[in-house]
Design a protein around this motif. Structure first.
Motif, PDB file in Angstrom:
ATOM      1  N   PHE A 160       7.360 -27.673 -29.205  1.00  0.00           N
ATOM      2  CA  PHE A 160       8.123 -27.325 -30.400  1.00  0.00           C
ATOM      3  C   PHE A 160       9.585 -27.756 -30.337  1.00  0.00           C
ATOM      4  O   PHE A 160      10.158 -28.163 -31.352  1.00  0.00           O
ATOM      5  CB  PHE A 160       8.037 -25.818 -30.667  1.00  0.00           C
ATOM      6  N   LEU A 181      10.980 -23.811 -36.037  1.00  0.00           N
ATOM      7  CA  LEU A 181      10.402 -24.295 -34.789  1.00  0.00           C
ATOM      8  C   LEU A 181      11.225 -23.853 -33.580  1.00  0.00           C
ATOM      9  O   LEU A 181      10.677 -23.459 -32.542  1.00  0.00           O
ATOM     10  CB  LEU A 181      10.287 -25.817 -34.806  1.00  0.00           C
ATOM     11  N   SER A 185      10.155 -21.367 -30.560  1.00  0.00           N
ATOM     12  CA  SER A 185      10.361 -21.773 -29.164  1.00  0.00           C
ATOM     13  C   SER A 185      11.113 -20.703 -28.382  1.00  0.00           C
ATOM     14  O   SER A 185      10.780 -20.420 -27.226  1.00  0.00           O
ATOM     15  CB  SER A 185      11.145 -23.094 -29.112  1.00  0.00           C
TER      16      SER A 185
END
Length: 225
Positions: A160, A181, A185
């Motif tokens: 990611f 994203l 993460s």
């Protein structure tokens, strides 16, 4: 290194347990155990900083979120100091990525200013190149954790972060997608960091006889034996 524990030779109640490795017996010393503890704490601080920085950015804006980037930088550097990786080249590569990325962070802090740094990176993706190596080092840490332990959260983080940063740099992802994203993460990194505290320190060390064998080989080569 795998998550399968090496064969225990002596009782687990010993302070410095002895194991049977590929190249012979070895002990997990008190120094080893301390390094593992420091590594895990450093990864946890990095994860918390990552989560807090993004949360603060999303909640009140990026102006003060740079503070968490500084604690991320410091804690990742410490984690890379205490991480156990057999291949010296890869270990040094992660340290170099971290160092270059950290210098990039300092450059942007002094040339753009802390209050505007993150918003400038968001609006001008080319500036991401200054801090990209730092996140490459973080991604490398995640890959190491997946390779050694097959943690699903580690492989998620490994994918990611590059997708988010490359998507932003190339202009193929919206800022909201990039932030989503990165936030995923950060959560995955936090889960990984917390879960590591329930794992035997010997697993983070791995087969120490391999380290000792490689050191002996290096010493022999340098002395011309």
């Amino acid at each position: 290194m795998t998550e399968k524990s090496p064969s225990l030779v002596t009782s687990k109640t010993l302070i410095e347990p002895e194991f049977e490795g590929f190249y012979g017996k070895y002990k997990i010393t008190l120094v080893d155990q301390l390094e593992v503890k420091r590594y895990r704490i450093s990864v946890l601080v990095c994860a918390i900083s990552f989560c807090c920085g993004l949360t603060q950015w999303l909640a009140i804006g990026p102006n003060l979120a740079w503070i968490w980037l500084i604690t991320m930088t410091i804690s990742l550097g410490l984690a890379l100091q205490w991480i156990h990786i057999y291949i010296l080249f890869l270990h040094n590569a992660l340290k170099i990525f971290w160092a270059v990325g950290s210098l990039g962070v300092l450059f942007l802090l002094f040339n753009i200013g802390p209050q505007e740094m993150l918003s400038s990176i968001a609006s001008k993706p080319i500036l991401e190149l200054f801090i990209g190596p730092f996140f490459m080092a973080l991604t490398g840490l995640g890959f190491k954790e997946f390779f050694c332990f097959r943690r699903p959260e580690a492989i998620g983080m490994t994918f990611f972060i590059p997708i988010a940063l490359l998507g932003h740099l190339l202009g193929v992802l919206s800022l909201s997608s990039v932030m989503s994203l990165l936030f995923i993460s950060a959560i995955l990194l936090l889960i990984m960091a917390v879960r590591k505290f329930g794992v035997d320190a010997a697993l983070d060390i791995g087969d120490k006889s391999v380290f000792e064998y490689l050191d002996n080989q290096k010493t022999a080569e340098s002395s011309g034996i």
